[in-house]
Design an enzyme around this catalytic site. Structure first.
Site, short mmCIF file in Angstrom:
data_model
loop_
_atom_site.label_atom_id
_atom_site.label_comp_id
_atom_site.label_asym_id
_atom_site.label_seq_id
_atom_site.Cartn_x
_atom_site.Cartn_y
_atom_site.Cartn_z
N LYS A 173 0.89 -1.17 0.00
CA LYS A 173 0.00 0.00 0.00
C LYS A 173 0.92 1.22 0.00
O LYS A 173 1.44 1.63 1.04
CB LYS A 173 -0.88 -0.03 1.26
CG LYS A 173 -2.22 0.68 1.13
CD LYS A 173 -2.15 2.12 0.76
CE LYS A 173 -1.83 3.00 1.96
NZ LYS A 173 -1.62 4.42 1.53
N GLU A 248 9.56 1.37 10.90
CA GLU A 248 10.59 2.40 10.74
C GLU A 248 9.87 3.75 10.80
O GLU A 248 9.13 4.10 9.87
CB GLU A 248 11.34 2.20 9.42
CG GLU A 248 12.10 0.87 9.44
CD GLU A 248 12.86 0.52 8.15
OE1 GLU A 248 13.57 -0.49 8.16
OE2 GLU A 248 12.73 1.26 7.16
N CYS A 282 14.01 10.80 6.78
CA CYS A 282 13.86 10.50 8.21
C CYS A 282 15.18 10.62 8.94
O CYS A 282 15.21 10.81 10.15
CB CYS A 282 13.30 9.10 8.37
SG CYS A 282 14.36 7.85 7.62
N GLU A 386 9.26 16.31 15.18
CA GLU A 386 9.81 16.13 13.84
C GLU A 386 9.16 17.14 12.89
O GLU A 386 7.95 17.18 12.77
CB GLU A 386 9.51 14.70 13.36
CG GLU A 386 10.11 14.40 12.02
CD GLU A 386 9.79 12.98 11.53
OE1 GLU A 386 8.63 12.55 11.66
OE2 GLU A 386 10.70 12.32 11.02
P1 NAD Z 1 2.41 8.50 7.28
O1 NAD Z 1 2.53 7.75 8.55
O2 NAD Z 1 1.48 9.63 7.21
O3 NAD Z 1 1.99 7.53 6.09
C1 NAD Z 1 2.74 6.39 5.76
C2 NAD Z 1 1.84 5.36 5.14
O4 NAD Z 1 0.91 4.90 6.11
C3 NAD Z 1 1.03 5.86 3.97
O5 NAD Z 1 0.99 4.86 2.98
C4 NAD Z 1 -0.35 6.08 4.59
O6 NAD Z 1 -1.41 6.00 3.67
C5 NAD Z 1 -0.40 4.93 5.57
N1 NAD Z 1 -1.33 5.09 6.69
C6 NAD Z 1 -1.68 6.23 7.31
N2 NAD Z 1 -2.55 5.95 8.32
C7 NAD Z 1 -2.75 4.62 8.32
C8 NAD Z 1 -3.52 3.72 9.12
N3 NAD Z 1 -4.27 4.15 10.13
N4 NAD Z 1 -3.48 2.40 8.84
C9 NAD Z 1 -2.70 1.93 7.84
N5 NAD Z 1 -1.96 2.73 7.04
C10 NAD Z 1 -1.97 4.06 7.28
O7 NAD Z 1 3.90 8.95 6.92
P2 NAD Z 1 4.35 9.86 5.71
O8 NAD Z 1 3.88 11.25 5.98
O9 NAD Z 1 4.00 9.19 4.43
O10 NAD Z 1 5.95 9.79 5.84
C11 NAD Z 1 6.70 10.65 6.63
C12 NAD Z 1 7.04 9.99 7.95
O11 NAD Z 1 7.72 8.78 7.71
C13 NAD Z 1 7.99 10.82 8.79
O12 NAD Z 1 7.60 10.74 10.14
C14 NAD Z 1 9.33 10.12 8.59
O13 NAD Z 1 10.26 10.30 9.62
C15 NAD Z 1 8.89 8.70 8.52
N6 NAD Z 1 9.92 7.89 7.86
C16 NAD Z 1 10.67 7.04 8.62
C17 NAD Z 1 11.69 6.28 8.02
C18 NAD Z 1 12.56 5.34 8.82
O14 NAD Z 1 13.29 4.58 8.20
N7 NAD Z 1 12.52 5.35 10.13
C19 NAD Z 1 11.90 6.38 6.65
C20 NAD Z 1 11.12 7.27 5.93
C21 NAD Z 1 10.11 8.01 6.53
O1 6OD Z 2 18.64 3.56 3.26
C1 6OD Z 2 17.68 2.91 3.69
O2 6OD Z 2 17.63 1.67 3.60
C2 6OD Z 2 16.56 3.59 4.34
N1 6OD Z 2 15.59 2.82 4.85
C3 6OD Z 2 16.52 4.94 4.34
C4 6OD Z 2 15.53 5.70 4.96
C5 6OD Z 2 15.40 7.00 4.65
C6 6OD Z 2 14.39 7.79 5.28
O3 6OD Z 2 13.90 8.76 4.79
#
Ligand code: NAD
Ligand code: 6OD
Length: 482
Positions: A173, A248, A282, A386
């Site tokens: 998804k 993550e 992130c 964040e």
């Molecule tokens: P988000 O949590 O808003 O959405 C992520 C996904 O979850 C989307 O596909 C969304 O449709 C889905 N989603 C939302 N609510 C849901 C629910 N209740 N049930 C199931 N699915 C649901 O995140 P975003 O805004 O797309 O991404 C940004 C965030 O992601 C930031 O907080 C960033 O730090 C984090 N991030 C973390 C990492 C990591 O490796 N730790 C990597 C990239 C992004």
């Molecule tokens: O490099 C990766 O494997 C990874 N998961 C990066 C995450 C980036 C976050 O925005």
């Protein structure tokens, strides 16, 4: 208008309902596609297909054949690199340079990495008196993959590739903000993988495809990248089905810069760790702690570099280094943090506003200048939450002990960087930082065999190398009496 459908059981299919949502180019504000919104019905179709595929040809091919298929997927991504780059840039607003040098190559590298690595992993064997134990690894089953918008292809394939390499089938998804790369991956795998092995259902999160995937009883595990609050919601829903989870999540990452660091190299890398992908990584360092003797010089150099080296503009222009934020709504959210920082007494050394000189075709875009602030106390909202935008806050420190305390003073624990030419100190500080990934004198240098993930509110579990295999498989022990 281009239409994006679901990819289920090897075919592109429309939604059963008439629900659709717009895919918007965040650099122009223009609608670029209409996307079919999936829900319970589409997720159910996809999960059924994925479950059936677990016992079809996918299950009976040899390890070598499976890995060869995954290498063909990697080649397929490379062959369609231009399409993926365009999709990532127009869906996400990232600069074309970043999409073509980082995001899309990693999409293919993820497949190559796991197709190689998993071939050489063995399981345990324990001899005891009169018996022998050995362990067998089996795929987890149907894996639900819920991915975010910030590096759509990189982050989706970071999970799809190991899941498939371990013999699972997947239902992805993708983020509603960036639906195209998951559909393009469907086009790539259509002629390579058996039907049902890779499925992608488009949709939103709550009350849509996201929650339907999390709730589905035949999904064996959920691997999720996104916001911490979403992770908590998914965990609550997944609890009913007792699903295996890997999360993550968000970060509020500290960069710690000691006075003996190579300052020019540090500034160059800090510019990247602050503003790469508009700060929507992130792993971006958003709290920069600088030892007092070099504080003023560091701020001056970083601000000068931000003003002279960061070119905000049309993401399609190869000269652009910073494109558009993901949406107007996200821009407003980031602006809210800037307002709160102002109210908390921050000094803005650069940025804090939309660039004045953008061409007219970008009038509807969500652009923000790279922003450097100082003067924020550790409890301020902009120091604790964040922001996920091109905004950093720089704070002086006087001792190792003090900076470790400041760095760890957050509910997050994703990544950190330490800058020092005293390696003993760098090791000492790194060992005490509460973060899952720590870089010394560098940033975002990735070895895909190493563990990746966050502590505290930044995640659950680790992926990468053997850790991905751990998540995407189940071990069973067989004890034989001799
Ligand atoms: P988000 O949590 O808003 O959405 C992520 C996904 O979850 C989307 O596909 C969304 O449709 C889905 N989603 C939302 N609510 C849901 C629910 N209740 N049930 C199931 N699915 C649901 O995140 P975003 O805004 O797309 O991404 C940004 C965030 O992601 C930031 O907080 C960033 O730090 C984090 N991030 C973390 C990492 C990591 O490796 N730790 C990597 C990239 C992004
Ligand atoms: O490099 C990766 O494997 C990874 N998961 C990066 C995450 C980036 C976050 O925005």
């Amino acid at each position: 208008m281009r239409e994006i459908q679901h990819f289920i059981n090897g075919q592109f299919v429309p939604s059963a309902s008439s629900k659709r949502f717009d895919n918007i180019n965040p650099a122009t504000g223009q609608i670029i596609a209409t996307v079919h919104e999936g829900g319970v019905a589409e997720i159910d179709l996809a999960v059924k297909a994925a479950k059936a595929a677990l016992t079809g040809p996918w299950a009976s091919i040899s390890l070598d054949e499976r890995m060869a298929l995954l290498r063909r997927v990697a080649e397929g991504i490379q062959a369609r690199a231009a399409d993926f780059v365009e999709a990532e840039v127009t869906d996400n607003g990232m600069a074309v340079h970043l999409a073509s040098h980082v995001n899309v190559p990693r999409g293919s590298a993820n497949f190559i990495q796991f197709a190689e690595h998993f071939k050489y992993v063995s399981t345990e064997c324990w001899e005891m008196e009169g018996a022998i134990n050995y362990a067998l690894r089996r795929p987890l089953g149907v894996v639900g993959i819920i991915s975010p918008w910030n590096f759509p292809l990189l982050l989706m394939t970071w999970k799809v590739a190991p899941a498939l390499a371990a013999g699972n089938t997947v239902v992805v998804k993708p983020s509603e903000e960036t639906p195209t790369s998951a559909a393009l991956l469907g086009e790539v795998v259509k002629d390579i993988l058996p039907p049902g092995v890779y499925n992608a259902v488009q949709g939103l999160g709550p009350d849509s495809a996201g929650s339907a995937l999390t709730e589905h009883p035949d999904v064996d595990g959920i691997t999720f990248t996104g916001e911490t609050t979403t992770g908590k919601a998914i965990m609550r829903t997944a609890a009913d089905g007792l699903k295996k989870l890997s999360f993550e999540l968000g970060g509020k990452n500290p960069n710690i810069i000691f006075a003996d660091a190579d300052l020019d190299e540090c500034v160059t890398t800090t510019l990247r760790s602050s503003f790469a992908n508009q700060g929507e990584v992130c792993l971006c360092g958003s709290r920069i702690y600088v030892e007092r003797p070099i504080f003023d010089t560091f701020v001056e150099k970083l601000v000068h570099a931000a003003r002279t080296q960061v070119k905000v503009g049309d993401p399609m222009d190869p000269e652009t280094t910073m494109g558009a934020l993901i949406s107007r709504a996200h821009f407003d959210r980031v602006q809210g943090f800037l307002d709160s920082a102002k109210a908390d007494g921050a000094t803005f050394h650069c940025g804090g506003k939309r660039p004045a000189d953008l061409p007219a075709h970008l009038d509807g875009g969500a652009f923000l200048e790279p922003t450097v602030m100082t003067g924020l106390g550790k409890a301020c909202t902009a120091q604790q939450q964040e922001i996920f935008g091109p905004v950093v806050s720089v704070t002086p420190f006087d001792s190792e002990e003090e900076v470790i305390g400041l760095a760890n003073d957050t509910r997050y624990g994703l990544s950190a960087t330490v800058w020092s030419s005293d390696l003993s100190r760098a090791h000492r500080v790194a060992a005490r930082l509460e973060a899952g990934v720590i870089w010394v004198n560098t940033w975002f240098l990735r070895d895909l065999r190493s563990p990746f993930g966050g502590l505290k509110n930044s995640g659950i579990g680790r992926e990468g190398g053997i850790h991905s295999l751990e998540f995407y498989t189940e071990l069973k022990n067989i004890c034989v009496k001799l």
